[in-house]
Design an enzyme around this catalytic site. Sequence first.
Site, short mmCIF file in Angstrom:
data_model
loop_
_atom_site.label_atom_id
_atom_site.label_comp_id
_atom_site.label_asym_id
_atom_site.label_seq_id
_atom_site.Cartn_x
_atom_site.Cartn_y
_atom_site.Cartn_z
N HIS A 1 5.66 6.14 -1.54
CA HIS A 1 6.52 4.95 -1.56
C HIS A 1 5.73 3.75 -1.05
O HIS A 1 4.81 3.88 -0.25
CB HIS A 1 7.78 5.16 -0.71
CG HIS A 1 7.50 5.21 0.75
ND1 HIS A 1 7.01 6.35 1.37
CD2 HIS A 1 7.60 4.27 1.71
CE1 HIS A 1 6.83 6.09 2.65
NE2 HIS A 1 7.18 4.84 2.89
N HIS B 1 0.85 -1.19 0.00
CA HIS B 1 0.00 0.00 0.00
C HIS B 1 0.88 1.24 0.00
O HIS B 1 2.08 1.17 0.29
CB HIS B 1 -0.89 0.02 1.25
CG HIS B 1 -0.10 0.06 2.52
ND1 HIS B 1 0.34 -1.07 3.16
CD2 HIS B 1 0.38 1.11 3.24
CE1 HIS B 1 1.05 -0.73 4.22
NE2 HIS B 1 1.09 0.59 4.30
#
Length: 190
Positions: free
Chosen positions: A126, A42
């Site tokens: 990220h 995620h």
Amino acid sequence: MRLFAAVLPSSAAVEELAAEVDLLRALPGAGDLRWTGRPGWHFTLAFMGEVDEALLPELRTRLARAAHRTAPFPLRLHGGGRFGRRVLWAGAAGGLDEMRLLADRADAAARRSGVPMDEHRRYQAHLTVARSRTDAVDLRPFVERLREFEGSRWEVDALTLVRSNLPGGGAAGRGPRYETAGSWPLGGAS
């Protein structure tokens, strides 16, 4: 309960990244890394930590509003990098300005709901793929390999509230288990 707001990658993006991670796991030193699992991949937008259940109704209302105010946007997994000597991540390209805006809105929604948040920092998209147990692992070969990674474009169309369940008893080698605690379509998404 431990919560964070997130953007979840599409199933196609997960498969592409999984193929790349399989190649990374064949590099020297890969056995010294703790690899994150596909179900947990995620992009964290706002980490809230422990949230009192009494705050959940207001938090959900405000996250729904934040999602409604944000238009869907394109994203793709792209490149990668490291944080210090311990975290290896895949990056993103595409609607990064929109994702930063959604991160800011999710952070503000949490604060206005009474969730004590850490100091607000500029968002950097990220997706963590591995962590080093020590500073001894040289992450540079992994970053070099990820630098060329280009995933396919998908449309981000939802803001997701995720509950992080930490493994009990400090079980070695086991990471958190994630479950969706809420999801809201971005404005204009069906």
